[in-house]
Design a protein around this motif. Structure first.
Motif, short mmCIF file in Angstrom:
data_model
loop_
_atom_site.label_atom_id
_atom_site.label_comp_id
_atom_site.label_asym_id
_atom_site.label_seq_id
_atom_site.Cartn_x
_atom_site.Cartn_y
_atom_site.Cartn_z
N PHE A 88 5.20 -37.37 -18.69
CA PHE A 88 5.62 -36.40 -17.66
C PHE A 88 5.30 -36.94 -16.26
N THR A 90 1.92 -31.34 -10.64
CA THR A 90 3.02 -30.75 -9.86
C THR A 90 2.97 -31.30 -8.44
N ALA A 91 3.99 -30.96 -7.67
CA ALA A 91 4.05 -31.43 -6.28
C ALA A 91 2.89 -30.87 -5.47
N ALA A 92 2.50 -29.62 -5.73
CA ALA A 92 1.49 -28.95 -4.91
C ALA A 92 0.07 -29.23 -5.38
N MET A 93 -0.10 -29.88 -6.52
CA MET A 93 -1.47 -30.06 -7.02
C MET A 93 -2.30 -30.92 -6.07
N HIS A 94 -3.56 -30.52 -5.91
CA HIS A 94 -4.51 -31.40 -5.22
C HIS A 94 -5.73 -31.57 -6.12
N ARG A 130 1.71 -35.76 -21.36
CA ARG A 130 1.40 -35.61 -19.95
C ARG A 130 1.63 -36.91 -19.18
N SER A 165 -2.63 -29.21 -13.59
CA SER A 165 -1.16 -29.31 -13.65
C SER A 165 -0.67 -30.49 -12.82
#
Lengths: 478, 478
Positions: free
Chosen positions: B74, B411-415, B71, B409
């Motif tokens: 990543f 990712t771009a959208a994670m908050h 992770r 996760s």
């Protein structure tokens, strides 16, 4: 029992704002934009009356105030465009990828969502553009946040009038007014308030910042505190157009009687510039004017008096100037090395200091000692290595080339901010489209079905907002 | 004289970071991305050694730690992609419009620029993903900010090893390590530090937040403090798949021995759910494990002991569990009305509370008393009105539908954030692409010629970054 009653009154007002919050937050872009257009319309319809009250309270002059109303209307409609466009929501959609993490992922959709009721502290020097319906209020309403304005004591009648006119076209609780310093402090620590915008002095802003961050539940405090805004003229620029630059400098530092947070307070000129007489004549042509109020005049006179008493400072224009109440501009000069030894604080009013530097090194060393400014101006020739070095030496939110920091354009790209002590929040601006960011926080929705999603995140994208879907911008369904 | 010497050492380290700042800030996207890829490569090359040291120091287990290394790699490469793409710079170009303001304007170009050296406080529970080369460091280096990490006392050897390996592939001063609480405090108030990222406890985070905001020059403090992360199961979901949900809940709250800031600490079930036995059996299958350290074990035992002593709390699994050093999971139950009377604090470790609600109103009233959480999970049927109401009743940064908050996760959208007390900065996330925003501030350039502009703002757009030009997205020259 005065404080208790103020707190009680403020908490009633913020409770109304809280009650208005869900509907405002959920309103469609069209409804939100309509609301902002209606506010601009109200200002236009009552323009003469508003300008007349404002001039009586602030002495800014009808012509400037009329222009400020136009700017304030422009800000409101600009934020209507921001809301209609929808990019401000910063929507990101990551569609699911099968497989184990970290590469595998669920469906995740993110957007910005309003914080809730916010507090806005109006400024003395912009009774329209940074007051009841100013940029902080416009951006917060555009974000979907109800606003409680703390009126400025310098223009109470105008504040009441503006708020009353606005209330006629706004939902209940979307905009309220509180008055007085106690109410201001109560507003910052009120549990219903989720963030605060402030335009004003360094000392006042710091005190309120400390209240906001000292809360049991700290909240963001966006304080725009002003600064000295140095302007640098290179030797090449003096040789090419020294007289023109000197005259334009006087026009900029005396604009609005120097009561602007973007006033260029320091002009760096190479030693031997030979512009003293040009500067003196230009200043002599500026008529004495009333300042915003007696408290500003007192502060101004104290500040220039202190400068005049310094052994290492010389008056270019002899003090005192002006009539009994009105004040004339003042202009001082000192060496860059004297500035390095003894800093010059921001002076609110028509005063500035010409700083003479002996060499590039002398200039850069003096610039490096300056605190961060909202704006730094450089007058030079593009090819100069010196300009690069000046850009690197200063800390600021905006650099202006061959121009002046006053007259902040209201555009998408504008940044009116900077590191401390220019502001309390270096990541944010109080002017321009991105000022809306201050009132929004991200929310992520993981594997949530369409029926439970807010419209900007639904697969069919009913509001047609631009979204970053798996890394690509699109207004299409996804 | 201990503090003085620590401060001296920290100021030496931050001076090195400051010296590294201009070159890192000016580096090209390709160079910045290469640097992040090299760090990911280093982790891969030394994976076995790193996992072995980490397991000895944290007892997390080699399998989980190996996944965490993946992770972390990543994250590093994801930020390399963010830098290469260039959208994170949030470039806005407003070309000049002739005429007077407010519609007329000069040429204004805005982009985000690195803050400078930043401090990062490593977490105990993610010795890779939230430590020396974790998300805070990856996002800050991606932004162009040198990083000084305050190592966590729970894995000192791993921290030193990771930093030494990273130093081999980084420019001098780009990454440094300080150790000990005194050094941590000195780091937050160090004049060269421009912002701080923190992952840890509420009490520790608050103390450091107070230091950061109390500085003479306050700086942003991004603290991720954890939360109780309620999970709600609707009556319809219990009827449809109660047993499955109960088992998955136990798997989620015991994951990583419950030492995760996203652990679902409260499970809301309708009264009469009949799942006690299923829950008890699922918990019984989880083997006792060593926690991160003795200090965590003591905190956990104190916390569950306090719960067990409450009259309004019942043990679903009898205490005490586990062997001498290892601890077994614990599970309690209470009514929603009892929770409203006496809140349940976050417990770091494998413990959770089942909260039984009598009605929708009872559930919503209890949810409304909860402080903001990093994540809220809802298990229900999409058509239910109740789900809407739950979404509206909770304060959180992420809602998860028919899933669990653990396993964030990247990712771009994670908050991964939320209002206080989940974090100290509701506008920001510590996971996902937008975590980079924390280390950047806007800068506007007004009428500045190409030769003096940073590459992303030049007319020919040499880095091909996406830019909003007069309102339209484009990677073309402008």
């Amino acid at each position: 029992m005065h404080t208790t009653s103020v707190t009680g009154r403020v908490s009633e007002v913020t409770a109304t704002a809280l009650a208005a919050s869900p509907a405002l937050a959920a309103s469609s872009p069209r409804d939100r934009a309509d609301l902002l257009h209606r506010l601009a319309q109200v200002l236009q319809e009552h323009r003469d009356e508003l300008v007349s009250v404002a001039d009586r309270e602030t002495h800014i002059g009808a012509a400037r105030l009329g222009g400020e109303v136009d700017r304030t209307r422009f800000q409101l409609t600009a934020f209507a465009d921001v809301v209609t466009d929808g990019a401000y929501l910063d929507v990101v959609v990551d569609r699911p990828i099968a497989g184990p993490p970290p590469a595998g992922r669920p469906d995740i959709r993110r957007m910005l969502t309003p914080l809730g009721p916010v507090g806005v502290f109006a400024a003395s020097n912009f009774p329209f553009a940074f007051s009841v319906l100013g940029g902080d209020t416009a951006s917060a309403l555009a974000a979907g946040c109800p606003v409680v304005v703390k009126a400025h004591e310098g223009h109470p009648e105008l504040s009441e009038l503006t708020c009353a006119l606005a209330a006629d076209v706004l939902p209940d609780g979307a905009l309220s007014l509180v008055t007085g310093r106690d109410a201001g402090r109560a507003l910052v620590v009120d549990p219903n308030i989720t963030a605060v915008g402030f335009t004003g002095s360094g000392a006042g802003g710091r005190a309120l910042f400390d209240l906001a961050t000292g809360r049991e539940d700290p909240i963001p405090f966006y304080g725009e505190l002003g600064s000295v805004n140095p302007a640098v003229v290179t030797p090449a620029a003096v040789a090419a157009r020294g007289e023109e630059v000197a005259k334009a400098f006087v026009a900029s530092f005396t604009l609005g009687s120097g009561q602007l947070c973007t006033k260029p307070g320091l002009l760096f000129l190479p030693a031997g510039h030979g512009l003293d007489e040009v500067l003196r004549l230009a200043v002599a042509e500026v008529a004495p004017r009333l300042l915003l109020g007696a408290w500003i005049r007192e502060g101004y006179l104290a500040s220039v008096g202190e400068l005049a008493r310094r052994n290492d400072v010389r008056e270019i224009v002899p003090l005192p100037g002006g009539t009994e109440d009105a004040v004339a501009p003042s202009l001082f000069t000192m060496s860059a090395s004297a500035l390095r030894e003894g800093p010059v604080a921001e002076c609110f009013g028509p005063s500035a200091v010409v700083v003479e530097y002996e060499s590039d090194e002398d200039l850069l060393a003096a610039l490096a000692t300056l605190p961060a400014s909202l704006a730094v101006s450089v007058h030079g020739e593009a090819e100069e290595e010196l300009a690069f070095k000046v850009f690197r030496a200063v800390q600021t939110g905006r650099v202006v080339w061959n121009g002046w920091p006053t007259g902040v354009s209201v555009t998408a790209a504008m940044h009116h901010g900077g590191p401390w002590p220019a502001t309390t929040a270096p990541l944010h601006t109080s002017v321009g489209a991105t000022a809306i960011n201050r009132w929004l926080r991200p929310m992520a929705y993981q594997d949530v079905p369409d029926v439970l999603l807010p419209p900007p995140l639904r697969r069919d994208n009913p509001w047609h907002v631009p979204r970053r879907v798996d890394g690509e911008w699109s207004r299409r369904p996804a």
